[in-house]
Design a protein around this motif. Structure first.
Motif, PDB file in Angstrom:
ATOM      1  N   THR A  57      47.562  29.988  35.016  1.00  0.00           N
ATOM      2  CA  THR A  57      47.594  31.221  34.214  1.00  0.00           C
ATOM      3  C   THR A  57      46.283  31.983  34.324  1.00  0.00           C
ATOM      4  OG1 THR A  57      46.870  30.056  32.222  1.00  0.00           O
ATOM      5  CG2 THR A  57      49.241  30.304  32.550  1.00  0.00           C
ATOM      6  N   LEU A  58      45.198  31.302  34.636  1.00  0.00           N
ATOM      7  CA  LEU A  58      43.940  32.005  34.884  1.00  0.00           C
ATOM      8  C   LEU A  58      43.911  32.636  36.272  1.00  0.00           C
ATOM      9  CD1 LEU A  58      41.388  29.498  33.329  1.00  0.00           C
ATOM     10  CD2 LEU A  58      42.135  31.679  32.396  1.00  0.00           C
ATOM     11  N   LEU A  59      44.706  32.104  37.186  1.00  0.00           N
ATOM     12  CA  LEU A  59      44.773  32.682  38.530  1.00  0.00           C
ATOM     13  C   LEU A  59      45.632  33.941  38.605  1.00  0.00           C
ATOM     14  CD1 LEU A  59      45.131  29.609  40.906  1.00  0.00           C
ATOM     15  CD2 LEU A  59      43.306  31.282  40.894  1.00  0.00           C
ATOM     16  N   LEU A  60      46.581  34.098  37.717  1.00  0.00           N
ATOM     17  CA  LEU A  60      47.494  35.244  37.790  1.00  0.00           C
ATOM     18  C   LEU A  60      46.804  36.607  37.711  1.00  0.00           C
ATOM     19  CD1 LEU A  60      50.565  33.950  35.790  1.00  0.00           C
ATOM     20  CD2 LEU A  60      50.409  34.367  38.225  1.00  0.00           C
ATOM     21  N   PRO A  61      45.826  36.811  36.835  1.00  0.00           N
ATOM     22  CA  PRO A  61      45.202  38.137  36.794  1.00  0.00           C
ATOM     23  C   PRO A  61      44.339  38.461  38.012  1.00  0.00           C
ATOM     24  CG  PRO A  61      44.776  36.947  34.762  1.00  0.00           C
ATOM     25  CD  PRO A  61      45.404  36.002  35.707  1.00  0.00           C
ATOM     26  N   ILE A  62      44.013  37.480  38.825  1.00  0.00           N
ATOM     27  CA  ILE A  62      43.165  37.735  39.992  1.00  0.00           C
ATOM     28  C   ILE A  62      43.845  38.702  40.957  1.00  0.00           C
ATOM     29  CG2 ILE A  62      42.201  36.631  42.058  1.00  0.00           C
ATOM     30  CD1 ILE A  62      41.398  34.297  40.360  1.00  0.00           C
ATOM     31  N   ALA A  63      45.135  38.561  41.139  1.00  0.00           N
ATOM     32  CA  ALA A  63      45.849  39.446  42.056  1.00  0.00           C
ATOM     33  C   ALA A  63      45.920  40.874  41.531  1.00  0.00           C
ATOM     34  CB  ALA A  63      47.250  38.914  42.309  1.00  0.00           C
ATOM     35  N   SER A  64      45.991  41.036  40.229  1.00  0.00           N
ATOM     36  CA  SER A  64      46.142  42.390  39.681  1.00  0.00           C
ATOM     37  C   SER A  64      44.819  43.155  39.619  1.00  0.00           C
ATOM     38  CB  SER A  64      46.765  42.324  38.287  1.00  0.00           C
ATOM     39  OG  SER A  64      45.895  41.652  37.409  1.00  0.00           O
ATOM     40  N   ILE A  65      43.681  42.479  39.649  1.00  0.00           N
ATOM     41  CA  ILE A  65      42.405  43.181  39.589  1.00  0.00           C
ATOM     42  C   ILE A  65      41.777  43.382  40.959  1.00  0.00           C
ATOM     43  CG2 ILE A  65      41.923  42.375  37.266  1.00  0.00           C
ATOM     44  CD1 ILE A  65      39.873  40.456  38.519  1.00  0.00           C
ATOM     45  N   MET A  66      42.486  43.063  42.014  1.00  0.00           N
ATOM     46  CA  MET A  66      41.938  43.190  43.355  1.00  0.00           C
ATOM     47  C   MET A  66      41.591  44.645  43.685  1.00  0.00           C
ATOM     48  SD  MET A  66      43.436  41.840  46.973  1.00  0.00           S
ATOM     49  CE  MET A  66      44.686  43.083  47.192  1.00  0.00           C
ATOM     50  N   ASN A  67      42.422  45.586  43.290  1.00  0.00           N
ATOM     51  CA  ASN A  67      42.185  46.992  43.610  1.00  0.00           C
ATOM     52  C   ASN A  67      41.123  47.624  42.712  1.00  0.00           C
ATOM     53  OD1 ASN A  67      44.157  46.835  45.555  1.00  0.00           O
ATOM     54  ND2 ASN A  67      45.772  47.454  44.146  1.00  0.00           N
ATOM     55  N   ILE A  68      40.839  47.020  41.569  1.00  0.00           N
ATOM     56  CA  ILE A  68      39.917  47.613  40.607  1.00  0.00           C
ATOM     57  C   ILE A  68      38.473  47.234  40.896  1.00  0.00           C
ATOM     58  CG2 ILE A  68      39.339  47.726  38.151  1.00  0.00           C
ATOM     59  CD1 ILE A  68      42.278  47.076  37.588  1.00  0.00           C
ATOM     60  N   THR A  69      38.237  46.004  41.327  1.00  0.00           N
ATOM     61  CA  THR A  69      36.870  45.507  41.476  1.00  0.00           C
ATOM     62  C   THR A  69      36.395  45.591  42.921  1.00  0.00           C
ATOM     63  OG1 THR A  69      37.619  43.255  41.863  1.00  0.00           O
ATOM     64  CG2 THR A  69      37.199  43.893  39.587  1.00  0.00           C
ATOM     65  N   SER A  88      32.949  40.683  45.377  1.00  0.00           N
ATOM     66  CA  SER A  88      32.877  39.880  44.149  1.00  0.00           C
ATOM     67  C   SER A  88      34.234  39.269  43.818  1.00  0.00           C
ATOM     68  CB  SER A  88      32.376  40.737  42.987  1.00  0.00           C
ATOM     69  OG  SER A  88      33.303  41.756  42.688  1.00  0.00           O
ATOM     70  N   TRP A  89      35.313  39.998  44.103  1.00  0.00           N
ATOM     71  CA  TRP A  89      36.654  39.459  43.871  1.00  0.00           C
ATOM     72  C   TRP A  89      36.910  38.251  44.758  1.00  0.00           C
ATOM     73  CZ3 TRP A  89      40.847  38.919  47.150  1.00  0.00           C
ATOM     74  CH2 TRP A  89      42.043  38.549  46.535  1.00  0.00           C
ATOM     75  N   LEU A  90      36.535  38.370  46.032  1.00  0.00           N
ATOM     76  CA  LEU A  90      36.751  37.281  46.977  1.00  0.00           C
ATOM     77  C   LEU A  90      35.886  36.074  46.630  1.00  0.00           C
ATOM     78  CD1 LEU A  90      38.400  36.760  49.537  1.00  0.00           C
ATOM     79  CD2 LEU A  90      36.405  37.453  50.852  1.00  0.00           C
ATOM     80  N   LEU A  91      34.647  36.294  46.252  1.00  0.00           N
ATOM     81  CA  LEU A  91      33.756  35.202  45.886  1.00  0.00           C
ATOM     82  C   LEU A  91      34.256  34.468  44.640  1.00  0.00           C
ATOM     83  CD1 LEU A  91      31.035  33.839  46.564  1.00  0.00           C
ATOM     84  CD2 LEU A  91      30.018  35.401  44.899  1.00  0.00           C
ATOM     85  N   THR A  92      34.689  35.222  43.649  1.00  0.00           N
ATOM     86  CA  THR A  92      35.200  34.610  42.423  1.00  0.00           C
ATOM     87  C   THR A  92      36.494  33.844  42.686  1.00  0.00           C
ATOM     88  OG1 THR A  92      34.248  36.435  41.165  1.00  0.00           O
ATOM     89  CG2 THR A  92      35.894  35.081  40.054  1.00  0.00           C
ATOM     90  N   SER A  93      37.400  34.437  43.444  1.00  0.00           N
ATOM     91  CA  SER A  93      38.688  33.791  43.720  1.00  0.00           C
ATOM     92  C   SER A  93      38.514  32.502  44.518  1.00  0.00           C
ATOM     93  CB  SER A  93      39.602  34.741  44.489  1.00  0.00           C
ATOM     94  OG  SER A  93      39.798  35.920  43.775  1.00  0.00           O
ATOM     95  N   ILE A  94      37.687  32.567  45.552  1.00  0.00           N
ATOM     96  CA  ILE A  94      37.505  31.387  46.390  1.00  0.00           C
ATOM     97  C   ILE A  94      36.783  30.282  45.630  1.00  0.00           C
ATOM     98  CG2 ILE A  94      36.267  30.535  48.432  1.00  0.00           C
ATOM     99  CD1 ILE A  94      37.085  33.092  49.842  1.00  0.00           C
ATOM    100  N   SER A  95      35.773  30.638  44.830  1.00  0.00           N
ATOM    101  CA  SER A  95      35.073  29.600  44.066  1.00  0.00           C
ATOM    102  C   SER A  95      35.998  28.956  43.033  1.00  0.00           C
ATOM    103  CB  SER A  95      33.824  30.172  43.407  1.00  0.00           C
ATOM    104  OG  SER A  95      34.165  31.175  42.480  1.00  0.00           O
TER     105      SER A  95
END
Length: 117
Positions: free
Chosen positions: A72-84, A88-95
């Motif tokens: 459930t913490l991973l779900l918002p990662i896909a929706s904020i890709m276009n905003i951020t 930083s999005w890639l670094l946060t997602s991969i970590s």
């Protein structure tokens, strides 16, 4: 200061009176053998009410809950890709995914995921 102390004392007294009245009113006055015995089709219970519990199942259930919350913490990662910012999005997602996979491999290494034992 004195008014606050006085109001706190009045509140405490009212609370204690209400708790005392509730405890008096909630007492059962009629003690019946049938009502005090556990319900089992009218018969006295044969065995213990406690069933054996599998600790392995409990461990798997806790692991499932932990990984379910992480999903459930991973779900918002896909929706904020276009905003951020993409870096930083890639670094946060991969970590986050690496931490998730390290936890999964650790549980696997400890043998918590094997049902055969």
């Amino acid at each position: 200061m004195l008014i606050t102390l006085f109001l706190s004392l009045i509140t405490l007294m009212i609370t204690m009176v209400i708790m005392f009245i509730a405890s008096i009113l909630s007492k059962k006055t009629i003690m019946d053998r049938e009502k005090n015995s556990p319900y089992e089709c009218g018969f006295d219970p044969n065995g213990s009410a406690r069933l054996p519990f599998s600790l392995r199942f409990f461990l798997i259930a806790v692991i499932f809950l932990i990984f379910d919350v992480e999903i459930t913490l991973l779900l918002p990662i896909a929706s904020i890709m276009n905003i951020t910012n993409i870096f930083s999005w890639l670094l946060t997602s991969i970590s986050f995914l690496i931490i998730l996979l390290l936890g999964l491999y650790y549980e696997w290494y400890q043998g918590a995921l094997s049902w055969s034992e």
